[in-house]
Design an enzyme around this catalytic site. Structure first.
Site: not given
Length: 724
Positions: A379, A416-417, A369
């Site tokens: 991340d 995605e998060e 992502h």
């Protein structure tokens, strides 16, 4: 009469010239020579394998060994570092934001020679408007929570004026003033401990710490017990030895956790389904039919730092039992005010898709992502850099003449998060095609947060991944290869998938064998500031992977795993590990039940284990035959082997789908896989045979009988598939 005959005899006899036989002889000798040479060539013709024949037929310039060598040589730490910097230096990019990074990813895919397209969806997301939290005594403010991280002079990201506020994705708006209680990690067992101690959450604000389970389940557990709001903080309880209590300075002066860090993240009910909460099971396009979302929490929640939590914990001292770590559980005498205002609206999210064509109508998808809660130094940028590097190297190989058997699809997911939104919408959008063609999905999310290589995956992919790690040097020099270091670690081997990243829709919904690879935190590593403003390039370059050597090792493992899956005539999927896992878990759950149905299930699981071992041996023989050299006159043997390989591949591609149940798991039908699902009380951790274990936990005999039958039917189908 004699005189007349004599007169007719010519005085001179004419002799006919004799015809030359040289042309006929020459023709004969030429034909004979050609036949002799042809026979000689056939007799002494170079022996070839089916693999070499295939490569020659399709003009593929590189052997598997050459491809491995090129990957080892071409993966570059400098290139990976550059990708990390580009994705980090952009603007903050929440899901649906960051158009410049979308364009950059698209341009790079095109530059790498990939067939590239953008695919967009319209999804429900929230953005923070305002928030506040304060410890109050009547009308007096005892402590005003800052609700942000401290600025650090050494870390440029902390000084950005446009940094994202601290908030929870999909949190509820609300204004609450109430007394509060402490519920440890917010696990179901923690709330049960409070109830046992006589501490009620009804009408209270619940203070919890991050860790152990998915944050959304913490909120759900509090909500189900009548709580009015939730505050969640990060502390050093899971950081191992690297803490300020042990003399380490905190970031950025040292490796310990900075007490002002705040972990953002989504909090909707992931155990029901991921993706856009208004379109479960179908893609969210403009004009799509939508439902009123049922998975969003109904009480407000805020993430806070340990610095902000400390005054609240101090205010609890002496109030209620100290159940965990000498922290009083409350309820408090003071109250806490929680204000949270969120704006919900539909946003356009965009996935970037790039493909390397394959010779067969099958595909392997590789994904990461692109969105981040702020800038995402680790991340997702560590994973993004790895996937981009693999796309670069394999794209260059294709441009130089390498031809994979199967198509490679690279995906840069958006949002995605917020709950794997981009990948879930894409999977639901392309479900029919993926069901027919997808061999595997390989996921890199948080590529680096520590120095421990770890894999979660379908057992079917274990052999392909292990083989790849044997060809990559251990970047830390603890062992010879990544494989050796992995096998010597506490997380040796492939562990089960639960949920929490973009493999969820592929694996749990469609039954596509999936894997998540990473270098993760372990005790002794610097604290990683997950989802915070300190998840930065500065942290990576000073306390994470400063030379990007672990990134490079992960890139090589990923690339070689892809090569194993797309560059081999025999699909490198093996079945025994799966059968071993199922047999072990079923015996653990059912061995104390004395019914004929249970005995049948366990007997079938044992038969499947034997059949899987035999089938894997057959696959190994087929693989050797595929690379075995044969003389030309054994073409029938090679053709027969190719037919066997075709049949074997057809079975292997569809084997995981056998364990899907069309009605899904009870109460959460989106999750179709009967062997793996996220645990209903955890959200991230896997539940194995979730239908069975939930029926056992609920003491529901009717449901248990149903799931024993469903599992038995799937086991028999799998047995029939590989035994014939």
């Amino acid at each position: 009469m004699e005189h007349e005959h004599a007169e007719n005899v010519p005085l001179v006899r004419v002799v006919e010239p004799r015809k030359s036989r040289f042309p006929q002889r020459m023709c004969f000798y030429t034909v004979a020579g050609i036949i002799t040479l042809t026979v000689a060539q056939l007799i002494f013709l170079a022996r070839t394998s089916a693999a070499r024949d295939w490569d020659h037929l399709h003009h593929s310039r590189f052997s598997r060994q050459q491809v491995r060598r090129i990957i080892s040589q071409e993966v570059s730490t400098e290139s990976i570092a550059n990708f990390s910097k580009v994705y980090y230096d952009g603007e903050p990019h929440l899901g649906g934001d960051g158009p410049e990074l979308t364009a950059y990813t698209q341009d790079k895919f095109l530059q790498f020679g990939l067939e590239t397209r953008l695919e967009s969806y319209e999804v429900l997301l929230n953005r923070p408007i305002s928030h506040r939290a304060a410890l109050i005594d009547g009308d007096k403010v005892v402590y005003e929570l800052s609700l942000e991280e401290d600025v650090q002079a050494q870390d440029p990201s902390t000084r950005r004026p446009n940094r994202i506020p601290t908030f929870h994705g999909y949190s509820a708006s609300g204004n609450v003033t109430a007394k509060f209680v402490f519920a440890n990690y917010g696990q179901k067992s923690d709330f049960q401990a409070l109830e046992k101690a006589g501490v009620s959450c009804e009408g209270k604000v619940v203070l919890m710490r991050y860790g152990k389970i998915y944050r959304g389940n913490k909120v759900l557990h509090a909500q189900s017990r009548g709580a009015k709001a939730v505050l969640i903080y990060s502390d050093s309880s899971l950081d191992g030895d690297i803490t300020t209590d042990n003399g380490y300075k905190y970031y950025p002066e040292g490796p310990a956790r900075n007490p002002s860090m705040v972990e953002r993240g989504m909090v909707f009910d992931l155990t029901q389904y991921p993706g856009d909460p208004t379109t479960p099971g179908r893609a969210s396009h403009p004009g799509s039919d939508r439902i009123e979302p049922e998975t969003l929490p109904k009480i407000p929640s805020l993430p806070i730092s340990y610095l902000d939590a400390k005054p609240l914990l101090d205010a609890l001292e002496g109030h209620g039992p100290a159940i965990w770590d000498n922290i009083s559980s409350g309820p408090s005498t003071l109250e806490v005010l929680v204000e949270n205002e969120q704006d919900y609206d539909y946003h356009t999210i965009t996935n970037v898709i790039g493909e390397i064509p394959g010779l067969l109508d099958e595909e392997v998808i590789v994904g990461n992502h692109r969105d981040a809660w702020i800038l995402g130094g680790a991340d997702p940028n560590s994973g993004t850099a790895v996937v981009m590097e693999v796309a670069r190297v394999l794209g260059d190989l294709y441009l130089r003449g390498w031809r994979p058997y199967r198509r490679i699809v690279f995906a840069s997911w958006d949002a995605e998060e917020y709950g794997m939104v981009g990948s879930t919408e894409w999977v639901e959008d392309h479900a029919r095609r993926l069901n027919r063609k997808a061999l595997a999905y390989l996921n890199i999310d948080l590529g680096y947060s520590g120095d421990q290589f770890a894999v979660k995956a379908s057992p079917l992919l274990e052999a392909a991944i292990k083989d790849a790690t044997r060809f990559v040097d251990d970047p830390y020099g603890r062992h010879e290869t990544v494989y050796d270091d992995w096998m010597a670690s506490p997380v040796a081997g492939v562990r089960p998938l639960g949920s929490g990243s973009d493999y969820t829709a592929f694996f749990n919904h469609l039954g596509i064998p999936s894997a998540d690879l990473r270098y993760q935190f372990r005790d002794g590593n610097p604290a990683y500031h997950y989802h915070s403003n300190y998840d930065s390039l500065h942290w990576m370059e000073n306390y994470g992977d400063p030379d990007f050597e672990a990134h490079a090792a992960l890139s090589k493992v990923l690339a070689l795993t892809v090569i194993n899956l797309v560059g081999h005539g025999v699909v490198p999927i093996r079945t025994r590990s799966y059968a071993v896992l199922m047999d072990r878990v079923l015996r653990q759950y059912l061995s104390n039940m004395e019914t004929q149905e249970v005995r049948d299930v366990l007997e079938t699981a044992e038969y499947l284990l034997d059949a899987a071992s035999s089938y894997d041996n057959q696959l190994e023989r087929l693989s050797r035959e595929y690379f075995r050299d044969y003389a030309w006159y054994h073409f029938i043997t090679k053709f027969a082997n190719m037919c066997r390989i075709k049949v074997a591949n057809f079975k292997l591609v569809r084997l995981e789908r056998i364990f899907l149940h069309k009605d899904g798991i009870d109460g959460r039908p989106w999750y179709k896989h009967i062997v793996f699902a996220p645990h209903r009380d955890d959200g991230y951790a896997p539940a194995l045979f979730p239908g069975l274990i939930e029926a056992i936990e609920d003491s529901d005999t009717e449901k248990l009988d149903k799931w024993i039958e469903i599992v038995h039917r799937a086991l028999k189908t799998a047995l029939h598939t590989i035994a014939n």
